[in-house]
Design a protein around this motif. Structure first.
Motif, PDB file in Angstrom:
ATOM      1  N   VAL A  29       0.820  -1.208   0.000  1.00 20.92           N
ATOM      2  CA  VAL A  29       0.000   0.000   0.000  1.00 20.92           C
ATOM      3  C   VAL A  29       0.859   1.266   0.000  1.00 20.92           C
ATOM      4  O   VAL A  29       0.584   2.218  -0.744  1.00 20.92           O
ATOM      5  N   PHE A  30       1.923   1.286   0.806  1.00 20.39           N
ATOM      6  CA  PHE A  30       2.750   2.501   0.881  1.00 20.39           C
ATOM      7  C   PHE A  30       3.344   2.893  -0.477  1.00 20.39           C
ATOM      8  O   PHE A  30       3.150   4.034  -0.930  1.00 20.39           O
ATOM      9  N   PRO A  31       4.056   1.990  -1.179  1.00 21.25           N
ATOM     10  CA  PRO A  31       4.593   2.407  -2.478  1.00 21.25           C
ATOM     11  C   PRO A  31       3.510   2.715  -3.505  1.00 21.25           C
ATOM     12  O   PRO A  31       3.695   3.578  -4.364  1.00 21.25           O
ATOM     13  N   LEU A  32       2.357   2.029  -3.410  1.00 24.92           N
ATOM     14  CA  LEU A  32       1.282   2.310  -4.358  1.00 24.92           C
ATOM     15  C   LEU A  32       0.710   3.708  -4.142  1.00 24.92           C
ATOM     16  O   LEU A  32       0.374   4.410  -5.104  1.00 24.92           O
ATOM     17  N   LYS A 141      15.116  14.082 -10.158  1.00 22.99           N
ATOM     18  CA  LYS A 141      15.875  13.444  -9.081  1.00 22.99           C
ATOM     19  C   LYS A 141      15.065  12.338  -8.404  1.00 22.99           C
ATOM     20  O   LYS A 141      15.641  11.451  -7.773  1.00 22.99           O
ATOM     21  N   GLY A 142      13.763  12.402  -8.506  1.00 25.99           N
ATOM     22  CA  GLY A 142      12.928  11.396  -7.856  1.00 25.99           C
ATOM     23  C   GLY A 142      12.686  10.155  -8.693  1.00 25.99           C
ATOM     24  O   GLY A 142      12.110   9.169  -8.199  1.00 25.99           O
ATOM     25  N   LYS A 143      13.111  10.150  -9.948  1.00 22.83           N
ATOM     26  CA  LYS A 143      12.846   9.007 -10.832  1.00 22.83           C
ATOM     27  C   LYS A 143      13.422   7.694 -10.329  1.00 22.83           C
ATOM     28  O   LYS A 143      12.784   6.654 -10.430  1.00 22.83           O
ATOM     29  N   LEU A 148      12.306   2.289  -8.334  1.00 16.16           N
ATOM     30  CA  LEU A 148      12.466   1.289  -7.275  1.00 16.16           C
ATOM     31  C   LEU A 148      11.104   0.824  -6.770  1.00 16.16           C
ATOM     32  O   LEU A 148      10.866  -0.371  -6.625  1.00 16.16           O
ATOM     33  N   PHE A 149      10.200   1.784  -6.511  1.00 11.42           N
ATOM     34  CA  PHE A 149       8.876   1.430  -6.023  1.00 11.42           C
ATOM     35  C   PHE A 149       8.083   0.638  -7.062  1.00 11.42           C
ATOM     36  O   PHE A 149       7.288  -0.236  -6.716  1.00 11.42           O
ATOM     37  N   GLU A 150       8.265   0.961  -8.345  1.00 13.63           N
ATOM     38  CA  GLU A 150       7.592   0.210  -9.411  1.00 13.63           C
ATOM     39  C   GLU A 150       8.005  -1.260  -9.363  1.00 13.63           C
ATOM     40  O   GLU A 150       7.169  -2.162  -9.420  1.00 13.63           O
ATOM     41  N   ALA A 151       9.317  -1.502  -9.256  1.00 15.14           N
ATOM     42  CA  ALA A 151       9.820  -2.874  -9.191  1.00 15.14           C
ATOM     43  C   ALA A 151       9.372  -3.557  -7.910  1.00 15.14           C
ATOM     44  O   ALA A 151       9.007  -4.742  -7.900  1.00 15.14           O
ATOM     45  N   TRP A 152       9.369  -2.802  -6.810  1.00  8.67           N
ATOM     46  CA  TRP A 152       8.977  -3.360  -5.514  1.00  8.67           C
ATOM     47  C   TRP A 152       7.515  -3.825  -5.530  1.00  8.67           C
ATOM     48  O   TRP A 152       7.195  -4.896  -5.025  1.00  8.67           O
ATOM     49  N   THR A 153       6.629  -2.997  -6.099  1.00  7.67           N
ATOM     50  CA  THR A 153       5.208  -3.372  -6.136  1.00  7.67           C
ATOM     51  C   THR A 153       4.993  -4.633  -6.967  1.00  7.67           C
ATOM     52  O   THR A 153       4.167  -5.487  -6.611  1.00  7.67           O
ATOM     53  N   GLN A 154       5.745  -4.775  -8.061  1.00  9.35           N
ATOM     54  CA  GLN A 154       5.620  -5.994  -8.864  1.00  9.35           C
ATOM     55  C   GLN A 154       6.058  -7.218  -8.061  1.00  9.35           C
ATOM     56  O   GLN A 154       5.449  -8.294  -8.148  1.00  9.35           O
ATOM     57  N   ALA A 155       7.108  -7.044  -7.260  1.00 10.27           N
ATOM     58  CA  ALA A 155       7.565  -8.148  -6.411  1.00 10.27           C
ATOM     59  C   ALA A 155       6.511  -8.503  -5.369  1.00 10.27           C
ATOM     60  O   ALA A 155       6.274  -9.683  -5.071  1.00 10.27           O
ATOM     61  N   MET A 156       5.857  -7.484  -4.801  1.00 10.87           N
ATOM     62  CA  MET A 156       4.821  -7.738  -3.793  1.00 10.87           C
ATOM     63  C   MET A 156       3.619  -8.458  -4.396  1.00 10.87           C
ATOM     64  O   MET A 156       3.017  -9.325  -3.763  1.00 10.87           O
ATOM     65  N   PHE A 157       3.252  -8.090  -5.623  1.00 10.90           N
ATOM     66  CA  PHE A 157       2.150  -8.791  -6.288  1.00 10.90           C
ATOM     67  C   PHE A 157       2.501 -10.264  -6.500  1.00 10.90           C
ATOM     68  O   PHE A 157       1.639 -11.147  -6.405  1.00 10.90           O
ATOM     69  N   LYS A 158       3.763 -10.535  -6.775  1.00  9.85           N
ATOM     70  CA  LYS A 158       4.206 -11.930  -6.947  1.00  9.85           C
ATOM     71  C   LYS A 158       4.132 -12.677  -5.617  1.00  9.85           C
ATOM     72  O   LYS A 158       3.726 -13.854  -5.568  1.00  9.85           O
ATOM     73  N   VAL A 159       4.506 -11.998  -4.522  1.00  8.01           N
ATOM     74  CA  VAL A 159       4.387 -12.611  -3.189  1.00  8.01           C
ATOM     75  C   VAL A 159       2.927 -12.957  -2.897  1.00  8.01           C
ATOM     76  O   VAL A 159       2.613 -14.019  -2.342  1.00  8.01           O
TER      77      VAL A 159
END
Length: 387
Positions: A29-32, A141-143, A148-159
């Motif tokens: 939820v946080f990165p989303l 600078k925030g890209k 990172l958050f984009e990749a992280w959310t994909q990993a969480m969906f896999k979990v």
């Protein structure tokens, strides 16, 4: 006897499944939220979406509370029940009310990491909004953080996919435990309230929400077909949190813009609990009728206003809707024993209440997305409707 003991022990399977989903909620939820805010690019859009979301939540839940009161009056739910001797000691550990001053302050986390560790969604959402705004402000600078958050959310969906594969085992454990612990015969005396509660849930799900969907031009039947398994999952586990990470992904695939979904759905889990709203209004009427304490029109209006305010803080209060019910009943001079009485069948009502929350928040997300012109129905969903 041995089989009953074994069935009670099987609750651990259900709890294990719930925890597997819960462990992903805050990390997802946080990165989303951050990505959703960053994806809006301008603060005007964020403000517009926030206003539309909160207005929708307030109007819908208020209408639902009124419907609950009307159904309670029409059916005379609880009338003739008689004063039942019930041990109110169940309520000793409940928080006796909601301090709105503290509730509002608690939205602002004094320690964001601690709020994440405790699984408090409102402070996490609040912090995520500001992080998203900061990433928009610093531009290029925030890209790296966004990527990172984009990749992280994909990993969480896999979990989540891994966790969901254990769903049949978890649901089996919950069902076995529930039958062994509560039985059926001992709860028949409160069957009237359970039946009326489900009638109310159906009125909202099959009359009010389809009307709302029609007004906002949302394919309601198609939406239900696309999330029916998540509704069933929340119904059997009595946990809307289990469906949250899955719903975010499902609604995005259904056609909702990610930035809208990531903001509206988690916020709805705190401010748009349709099932809890109708349950609380019905429960107050049940206690009033069961203990023969008549309520005037002025008192009914007071109940509606109280529930309008207090049901918005359910996610931040231990014991959730029972706390709201207890506070309202006490304020209206109704016996606390009535709340303890309803706890005997809360298991059965909670299943429908939780499923109703999931349906209501799913529709709210699509409504706001369509309101913003950010809903593009998936072709698969369209085919399902025409089939």
């Amino acid at each position: 006897m041995a089989s009953e003991s074994l069935s009670l022990q099987l609750e651990v399977l259900g709890k294990a499944f719930i925890r597997m989903i819960q462990m992903v909620i805050v990390p997802l939820v946080f990165p989303l939220i951050v990505l959703g805010i960053a994806g809006m690019h301008d603060t005007k859009k964020l403000g517009r979406v926030a206003v539309k979301t909160l207005v929708y939540f307030e109007v819908i839940t208020t209408v639902i509370i009124v419907i609950g009161v009307i159904i309670g009056k029409i059916t005379h739910v609880g009338a003739g029940f008689g004063a039942v001797a019930t041990d109110p000691s169940y309520l000793d550990n409940l928080q006796k009310g909601i301090d709105m001053h503290n509730f509002l302050l608690d939205i602002i986390p004094s320690n964001a990491i601690m709020s994440m560790a405790e699984g408090k969604l409102l402070p996490v959402i609040f912090f995520g909004i500001f992080v998203g705004l900061a990433l928009v402000a610093i531009g290029e600078k925030g890209k790296p953080v966004i990527e990172l958050f984009e990749a992280w959310t994909q990993a969480m969906f896999k979990v989540i996919e891994y966790a969901v594969s254990f769903a049949p085992i978890g649901v089996f454990g919950f069902i076995a435990f529930s039958v062994a612990k509560y039985g059926v015969s001992s709860l028949l005396s409160l069957g009237q309230f359970v039946a009326v509660a489900y009638i109310a849930f159906l009125v909202v799900a099959l009359v009010l929400l389809p009307l709302v969907a029609f007004i906002f031009k949302v394919p309601y039947i198609s939406l239900l077909r696309n999330i029916w398994d998540l509704i069933l999952l929340s119904f059997t586990t009595r946990s809307s949190e289990v469906a949250l990470p899955l719903l975010i992904n499902r609604l995005e695939k259904f056609g909702c813009n990610r930035s809208i979904t990531s903001f509206v759905l988690p916020t709805g889990y705190s401010f748009n609990l349709d099932g809890a709203s109708i349950y609380a209004s019905l429960a107050v009427l049940f206690i009033s009728n069961a203990y023969n304490v008549p309520l005037s029109l002025g008192q009914l209006a007071t109940i509606i206003i109280m529930l309008m305010v207090m049901t918005k803080g359910l996610a931040g209060v231990p014991s959730a809707v029972l706390v709201v019910l207890l506070a309202t009943a006490t304020e209206m001079g109704l016996p606390a024993e009535g709340v303890a009485l309803l706890m005997a069948v809360d298991f059965f009502v909670d299943m429908g209440r939780t499923a109703m929350n999931v349906v209501g928040n799913s529709l709210a997300t699509v409504v706001v997305a369509n309101w913003e012109g950010e809903f593009k129905p998936n072709s698969v969903a369209t085919e399902k409707v025409s089939a």
